[in-house]
Structure formats: structure tokens, C-alpha cells
Motif scaffolding. Structure first.
Motif, PDB file in Angstrom:
ATOM      1  N   ARG A 366     -12.367 -22.007  -7.585  1.00 50.22           N
ATOM      2  CA  ARG A 366     -12.763 -21.439  -8.877  1.00 50.22           C
ATOM      3  C   ARG A 366     -12.227 -22.346  -9.986  1.00 50.22           C
ATOM      4  NH1 ARG A 366     -10.432 -15.524 -10.935  1.00 50.22           N
ATOM      5  NH2 ARG A 366     -10.437 -15.970 -13.188  1.00 50.22           N
ATOM      6  N   VAL A 367     -13.027 -22.579 -11.011  1.00 45.67           N
ATOM      7  CA  VAL A 367     -12.586 -23.366 -12.162  1.00 45.67           C
ATOM      8  C   VAL A 367     -12.849 -22.561 -13.425  1.00 45.67           C
ATOM      9  CG1 VAL A 367     -12.788 -25.518 -13.449  1.00 45.67           C
ATOM     10  CG2 VAL A 367     -13.100 -25.524 -10.959  1.00 45.67           C
ATOM     11  N   ASP A 368     -11.787 -22.239 -14.131  1.00 44.21           N
ATOM     12  CA  ASP A 368     -11.898 -21.575 -15.434  1.00 44.21           C
ATOM     13  C   ASP A 368     -11.744 -22.656 -16.500  1.00 44.21           C
ATOM     14  OD1 ASP A 368     -11.935 -19.305 -13.914  1.00 44.21           O
ATOM     15  OD2 ASP A 368     -10.378 -18.246 -15.040  1.00 44.21           O
ATOM     16  N   THR A 369     -12.812 -22.936 -17.224  1.00 44.95           N
ATOM     17  CA  THR A 369     -12.778 -24.010 -18.203  1.00 44.95           C
ATOM     18  C   THR A 369     -13.770 -23.751 -19.324  1.00 44.95           C
ATOM     19  OG1 THR A 369     -12.996 -26.408 -18.524  1.00 44.95           O
ATOM     20  CG2 THR A 369     -14.510 -25.380 -16.958  1.00 44.95           C
ATOM     21  N   HIS A 370     -13.522 -24.380 -20.459  1.00 48.79           N
ATOM     22  CA  HIS A 370     -14.461 -24.357 -21.574  1.00 48.79           C
ATOM     23  C   HIS A 370     -15.002 -25.752 -21.830  1.00 48.79           C
ATOM     24  CE1 HIS A 370     -10.560 -25.522 -23.120  1.00 48.79           C
ATOM     25  NE2 HIS A 370     -11.126 -26.023 -24.193  1.00 48.79           N
ATOM     26  N   GLY A 371     -14.646 -26.701 -20.957  1.00 51.00           N
ATOM     27  CA  GLY A 371     -15.063 -28.076 -21.156  1.00 51.00           C
ATOM     28  C   GLY A 371     -16.488 -28.324 -20.697  1.00 51.00           C
ATOM     29  N   TYR A 372     -17.133 -29.305 -21.316  1.00 54.56           N
ATOM     30  CA  TYR A 372     -18.449 -29.777 -20.879  1.00 54.56           C
ATOM     31  C   TYR A 372     -18.657 -31.174 -21.479  1.00 54.56           C
ATOM     32  CZ  TYR A 372     -20.013 -28.123 -25.516  1.00 54.56           C
ATOM     33  OH  TYR A 372     -20.157 -27.892 -26.864  1.00 54.56           O
ATOM     34  N   ALA A 373     -19.554 -31.943 -20.881  1.00 50.54           N
ATOM     35  CA  ALA A 373     -19.830 -33.281 -21.381  1.00 50.54           C
ATOM     36  C   ALA A 373     -20.332 -33.194 -22.820  1.00 50.54           C
ATOM     37  CB  ALA A 373     -20.847 -33.983 -20.496  1.00 50.54           C
ATOM     38  N   GLY A 374     -19.677 -33.930 -23.690  1.00 47.94           N
ATOM     39  CA  GLY A 374     -20.021 -33.886 -25.105  1.00 47.94           C
ATOM     40  C   GLY A 374     -19.065 -33.050 -25.940  1.00 47.94           C
ATOM     41  N   TRP A 375     -18.199 -32.254 -25.278  1.00 43.91           N
ATOM     42  CA  TRP A 375     -17.243 -31.419 -25.998  1.00 43.91           C
ATOM     43  C   TRP A 375     -16.105 -32.268 -26.543  1.00 43.91           C
ATOM     44  CZ3 TRP A 375     -16.461 -27.341 -28.659  1.00 43.91           C
ATOM     45  CH2 TRP A 375     -15.163 -26.817 -28.843  1.00 43.91           C
ATOM     46  N   ARG A 376     -15.727 -32.004 -27.775  1.00 46.76           N
ATOM     47  CA  ARG A 376     -14.637 -32.729 -28.415  1.00 46.76           C
ATOM     48  C   ARG A 376     -13.336 -31.973 -28.225  1.00 46.76           C
ATOM     49  NH1 ARG A 376     -12.067 -37.275 -30.169  1.00 46.76           N
ATOM     50  NH2 ARG A 376     -10.609 -36.771 -31.834  1.00 46.76           N
ATOM     51  N   VAL A 377     -12.389 -32.564 -27.500  1.00 49.98           N
ATOM     52  CA  VAL A 377     -11.054 -31.990 -27.321  1.00 49.98           C
ATOM     53  C   VAL A 377     -10.222 -32.408 -28.531  1.00 49.98           C
ATOM     54  CG1 VAL A 377      -9.010 -31.881 -25.850  1.00 49.98           C
ATOM     55  CG2 VAL A 377     -11.274 -32.193 -24.820  1.00 49.98           C
ATOM     56  N   THR A 378      -9.794 -31.447 -29.336  1.00 48.29           N
ATOM     57  CA  THR A 378      -9.062 -31.761 -30.552  1.00 48.29           C
ATOM     58  C   THR A 378      -7.559 -31.559 -30.348  1.00 48.29           C
ATOM     59  OG1 THR A 378      -8.920 -29.585 -31.620  1.00 48.29           O
ATOM     60  CG2 THR A 378     -11.030 -30.739 -31.766  1.00 48.29           C
ATOM     61  N   SER A 379      -6.787 -32.046 -31.295  1.00 47.68           N
ATOM     62  CA  SER A 379      -5.336 -31.869 -31.262  1.00 47.68           C
ATOM     63  C   SER A 379      -4.903 -30.637 -32.043  1.00 47.68           C
ATOM     64  CB  SER A 379      -4.646 -33.120 -31.829  1.00 47.68           C
ATOM     65  OG  SER A 379      -5.083 -33.372 -33.159  1.00 47.68           O
ATOM     66  N   ASP A 380      -5.859 -29.819 -32.483  1.00 50.59           N
ATOM     67  CA  ASP A 380      -5.527 -28.629 -33.275  1.00 50.59           C
ATOM     68  C   ASP A 380      -4.987 -27.494 -32.428  1.00 50.59           C
ATOM     69  OD1 ASP A 380      -6.536 -29.398 -36.008  1.00 50.59           O
ATOM     70  OD2 ASP A 380      -8.417 -29.627 -34.893  1.00 50.59           O
ATOM     71  N   TYR A 381      -5.261 -27.527 -31.119  1.00 48.03           N
ATOM     72  CA  TYR A 381      -4.944 -26.392 -30.268  1.00 48.03           C
ATOM     73  C   TYR A 381      -4.202 -26.832 -29.009  1.00 48.03           C
ATOM     74  CZ  TYR A 381      -8.721 -24.777 -33.272  1.00 48.03           C
ATOM     75  OH  TYR A 381      -9.512 -24.509 -34.364  1.00 48.03           O
ATOM     76  N   ASP A 382      -3.865 -25.856 -28.193  1.00 47.71           N
ATOM     77  CA  ASP A 382      -3.240 -26.108 -26.902  1.00 47.71           C
ATOM     78  C   ASP A 382      -4.096 -27.076 -26.088  1.00 47.71           C
ATOM     79  OD1 ASP A 382      -1.157 -24.860 -24.818  1.00 47.71           O
ATOM     80  OD2 ASP A 382      -3.090 -25.114 -23.825  1.00 47.71           O
ATOM     81  N   SER A 383      -3.457 -27.879 -25.274  1.00 49.27           N
ATOM     82  CA  SER A 383      -4.151 -28.957 -24.562  1.00 49.27           C
ATOM     83  C   SER A 383      -4.820 -28.512 -23.262  1.00 49.27           C
ATOM     84  CB  SER A 383      -3.163 -30.080 -24.250  1.00 49.27           C
ATOM     85  OG  SER A 383      -2.115 -29.603 -23.421  1.00 49.27           O
ATOM     86  N   LEU A 384      -4.748 -27.228 -22.914  1.00 51.05           N
ATOM     87  CA  LEU A 384      -5.343 -26.768 -21.654  1.00 51.05           C
ATOM     88  C   LEU A 384      -6.848 -27.015 -21.647  1.00 51.05           C
ATOM     89  CD1 LEU A 384      -4.955 -25.309 -18.937  1.00 51.05           C
ATOM     90  CD2 LEU A 384      -5.400 -23.160 -20.142  1.00 51.05           C
ATOM     91  N   LEU A 385      -7.293 -27.745 -20.641  1.00 52.14           N
ATOM     92  CA  LEU A 385      -8.705 -28.088 -20.516  1.00 52.14           C
ATOM     93  C   LEU A 385      -9.390 -27.282 -19.420  1.00 52.14           C
ATOM     94  CD1 LEU A 385     -10.960 -29.977 -21.519  1.00 52.14           C
ATOM     95  CD2 LEU A 385     -10.104 -31.697 -19.900  1.00 52.14           C
ATOM     96  N   ALA A 386      -8.686 -27.058 -18.331  1.00 53.89           N
ATOM     97  CA  ALA A 386      -9.269 -26.309 -17.211  1.00 53.89           C
ATOM     98  C   ALA A 386      -8.160 -25.808 -16.300  1.00 53.89           C
ATOM     99  CB  ALA A 386     -10.230 -27.195 -16.410  1.00 53.89           C
ATOM    100  N   LYS A 387      -8.478 -24.766 -15.557  1.00 58.28           N
ATOM    101  CA  LYS A 387      -7.599 -24.252 -14.511  1.00 58.28           C
ATOM    102  C   LYS A 387      -8.379 -24.303 -13.207  1.00 58.28           C
ATOM    103  CE  LYS A 387      -6.995 -20.183 -16.230  1.00 58.28           C
ATOM    104  NZ  LYS A 387      -6.618 -18.895 -16.875  1.00 58.28           N
ATOM    105  N   VAL A 388      -7.836 -25.030 -12.242  1.00 58.90           N
ATOM    106  CA  VAL A 388      -8.452 -25.090 -10.928  1.00 58.90           C
ATOM    107  C   VAL A 388      -7.694 -24.132 -10.028  1.00 58.90           C
ATOM    108  CG1 VAL A 388      -9.055 -26.552  -8.965  1.00 58.90           C
ATOM    109  CG2 VAL A 388      -9.103 -27.495 -11.282  1.00 58.90           C
TER     110      VAL A 388
END
Length: 450
Positions: A366-388
Motif C-alpha cells: 500500500r502507498v499513501d501519497t499525494h505525489g504525482y509527476a508534475g507536482w511541485r514539492v515545496t519547502s513550505d510544509y513537512d517533507s513527507l512525500l509518501a508512506k510505503v
């Protein structure tokens, strides 16, 4: 049941709540900042409301903005996720004043337990074991020195309003005490708006084990077993698992009973987590997290329960369907946090645009994530990208499955780095494989790296 729920959060947890609400037939509205207007949660929700700029103080931490969004959306309830306003008793009170159900514990309970020093004192009064430390907060360096004279070094200084592994300093000698005391107070004031701190004895080789509880408004309090969260860097969790490995059954049962007793005595309602340190002399209460935890999926994987669904049902006034005898954890679940951080640069944030983002799949993965190709990861928030998260019948099989899943995870983008290489090293570490590691594992691995 609620017709509409406002989700006052972002990232993977916002998407996680959207999905459960959809399964329950509940309309979702996501409150979002300007930076998150194209987020996966916004795309998945039935509606979205922009509440402010990227900076959290003007958006996700703005109580007036969130309340106005909920009223405009016609929501009956607000799910705060984790972080941001999730443990803010004032926010819960404002929700109630505006006829909105806060999906979490009652404000008065959260106010008591959200103060870590007060929660420690309260749980001790209920008979839960605590580490030697200050009776409450310490208001001067002289008071801190008096506590240390009584309990000895090393000690840990903690923010009373802290959480998420922030606002802590380990002190090993009198020479370090003054600097650490002042720095921790300053950090607590900056991060939490509350500079109060307290002291506890620090255990170098302890394990971090927590017990998940559920409590409804009808007097039922359940535990859902425990999780081991000992793999940490600077008190931030990286790997979690359920159940805790190599924990004697008697100790496992004693910790679970203590968590249930503490939740019942405190009048707790909702999903909550009792965090303990396990050392050679037994277990010691640390704090209570009055919200859903980042690592809740490992408990879901071994119990088959949807904790977000249970949160919502409890908030709606419904009784828990299960009794303690119905909770029968099976197998082993592991979770690895994939953060947009560079382990080679002391886990410095590594934001950027995701040119490629292909999460792993496969059996019991299971992968809980909000990431997708084209998504901009900003430094404004927590660095969590995905949970495997993976499940297997036994722990060695689960570790092998996690190795395979992380090897499949493809993440690329200019400037983007992830914690996957560090996670791979943890999974290959003999002490981790044997399940005999403590919270010092990552620091020892770093010291041993040539």
C-alpha cells in the motif's frame, strides 16, 4: 451521519480522509492554500475552498479561515488530519461554537493532554509508570539544575506544547545544560508559541513503542495493539511496524491495559495514541497524541480496521461496533516514510518538481501519497512525500517485501532527493533485521558509516 466534512489539512492525509469519506457516502470539501490548489486531495474531493497563502500561518493554521471555509461549504464536521490544528484545543472549541463537530477528542480533554508535562503528571496519578523527571514545567535554569541533581544525567528537555518530535534536546553534562535549556525554550516558543519545558531522564537504548486506542462516547475503550517506532533521526520517525518485535507478551498486555486505563480515566474520545519508552526496567509513559498518527496504516493492515472511518463514526456519536475480543491482529506490517530529504546532507529538505513519480505496487503493498509527476514539492510544509506500507505473515517476509517495494519506487526531479537510500540501509542493518534495535539505531549507523 454527516453529509459534508471539511478536511482542514493537506498532503497524503487529506487524500486519505477524502477516500474514506467517499466510501462512507460523505461529501468532502478540502480547505487548501494557494500552493496546494492542484494537489491530489483537491482533485479527488467533491469541492475545494482556497483559504490563504502558502505560508501555514495564513492558511492551514488560520482558525478564522478554516471556520469560514467550513461554514461556506455547508459542512457539519471538520477533520483536522495530523499536524496543523489537529491538537489545538482552541480550534476545537471554536468549531463547537460554530455548530461544527471537531473530529477528535473533546476540547477540554485535548487541552489537558496536549500539555505534555500536565499529561505526564495526570497519567502518573492514574498509576501509569513515568520516567524520573520534573513534577511539571521548569521555569528557570536553576530549577532545571535542581531536577538534574536529583535524577542525574543524561536528561532530555522537552517542550510542554511539543509534538511531532520537535522541541527536544538531550543533555549529557552540566556544561551543556544552560545552552540546551535556553535553546529548547526558544525553539518551543518559535514553533509552538509556548516556551514552557520540562525534564525527564533520557534512555540511550530504549525502544519507542506506542499503543493505539479507540474510545467512543458510550464508554467503550479499545486498544488495537502496539507499534514500534524506534527507527528515528532527531526524534523524527522513519520506519514503523506492528506488532512490536521481541516484546514479551506480558509486557505487551501490560502496556495495552495501561493505555486503555489512561484513556478511560482521562475521558478520552476518538482515536488516540499512548507513547511509551521501553527500557530494561520496563515501560514508561511519555505522551498522548490526540489525533490520527502518521503511522496509523500499519495498525490498519494488521487489524483490518479503517481508523479514519472509526474516527468519523465516533464523532457522529455512533458506538464502536467491535469489542476488545474482536480485535485480533494478524501478521506483520511495516511502514517506511519516504521524505523529500537528502540523507547525504544530514536530511536537508530537497524540494523540487517531480518529473517522474511511480510508486510501487504488488501483493500486500500500500502507498499513501499525494505525489504525482508534475507536482511541485515545496519547502513550505513537512517533507513527507509518501508512506510505503507492506504486510506479510511474518517479519522477515515483511522486510523482504519492503525491500522489493522500495526498489520499485521511481522518484526523479531536479533538486529532489528522498530518504529511500537511508531506508534501504536500515532494512539491511543486522540489529533491525533481528528486531533488537532501539532509538539510537540511526545515530549508530551514521557513526559507523565510513
Amino acid at each position: 451521519m454527516f453529509a459534508t466534512v471539511l478536511i482542514a489539512n493537506r498532503g497524503e492525509i487529506a487524500l486519505r480522509v477524502v477516500r474514506t469519506c467517499r466510501e462512507m457516502g460523505i461529501r468532502t470539501v478540502v480547505a487548501h492554500s494557494t500552493a496546494d490548489r492542484d494537489s491530489a486531495a483537491v482533485r479527488a474531493a467533491d469541492a475545494a475552498v482556497q483559504i490563504g497563502p502558502a505560508a501555514p500561518k495564513g492558511s492551514y493554521l488560520s482558525i478564522p479561515a478554516v471556520i469560514e471555509a467550513a461554514r461556506a461549504a455547508g459542512a457539519q464536521a471538520v477533520h483536522p488530519g495530523y499536524g496543523f490544528l489537529s491538537e489545538d484545543a482552541d480550534f476545537a472549541e471554536v468549531c463547537a461554537a460554530n455548530d461544527l463537530v471537531f473530529i477528535g477528542p473533546p476540547p477540554e480533554v485535548m487541552a489537558r493532554l496536549g500539555d505534555k508535562a500536565a499529561a505526564r503528571r495526570e497519567m502518573a496519578s492514574y498509576g501509569l509508570p513515568v520516567l524520573p523527571g520534573s513534577a511539571g514545567t521548569v521555569n528557570s535554569l536553576a530549577e532545571a539544575a535542581e531536577v538534574v541533581d536529583r535524577i542525574g544525567y543524561p536528561v532530555i528537555i522537552k517542550a510542554a506544547a511539543g509534538g511531532g518530535g520537535r522541541g527536544m534536546s538531550v543533555v549529557r553534562s552540566a556544561r551543556e545544560l544552560g545552552r540546551a535549556y535556553r535553546a529548547t525554550r526558544a525553539a518551543a516558543q518559535a514553533v509552538f508559541g509556548d516556551g514552557r519545558v520540562y525534564l525527564e531522564r533520557f534512555c540511550d537504548q530504549a525502544r519507542h513503542v506506542e499503543v493505539q486506542v479507540l474510545a467512543d462516547r458510550h464508554g467503550t475503550v479499545l486498544h488495537l495493539g502496539e507499534r514500534d517506532c524506534s527507527v528515528q533521526r532527531r526524534h523524527q520517525k522513519l520506519v514503523e511496524e506492528a506488532p512490536a518485535p521481541n516484546l514479551p507478551d506480558a509486557l505487551r498486555a501490560e502496556m495495552a491495559a495501561a493505555a486503555v486505563a489512561g484513556a478511560r480515566a482521562a475521558g478520552y474520545v476518538g482515536a488516540g495514541t499512548f507513547e511509551f519508552l521501553v527500557a530494561d526496567d520496563g515501560f514508561h509513559f511519555m505522551e498522548i497524541n490526540c489525533r490520527i498518527q502518521v503511522e496509523h496504516p500499519v495498525t490498519e493492515m494488521v487489524t483490518g480496521l479503517d481508523l479514519v472511518r472509526e474516527q468519523i463514526r465516533i464523532a457522529a456519536g455512533l458506538p464502536l461496533k467491535a469489542g476488545q475480543h474482536d480485535v485480533r491482529p494478524r501478521g506483520v506490517a511495516l511502514e517506511c516514510r519516504v521524505n523529500a530529504e537528502d540523507p547525504a546532507r544530514e536530511y536537508a529538505p530537497a524540494p523540487g518538481t517531480l518529473d517522474e513519480f511511480v510508486p510501487p505496487g504488488g501483493p500486500f503493498t500500500r502507498v499513501d501519497t499525494h505525489g504525482y509527476a508534475g507536482w511541485r514539492v515545496t519547502s513550505d510544509y513537512d517533507s513527507l512525500l509518501a508512506k510505503v506500507i507492506v504486510w506479510a505473515p511474518d517479519r522477515l517476509h515483511a522486510i523482504a517485501r519492503m525491500r522489493r517495494a522500495l526498489a520499485e519506487f521511481r522518484v526523479a526531479g531536479r533538486g529532489v532527493r528522498t530518504t529511500i537510500p537511508a531506508l534501504d540501509r536500515v532494512l539491511d542493518e543486522p540489529d533491525f533485521i533481528a528486531g533488537v534495535h532501539g532509538t539510537d539505531l540511526l545515530s549508530r549507523m551514521t557513526q559507523e558509516t565510513p
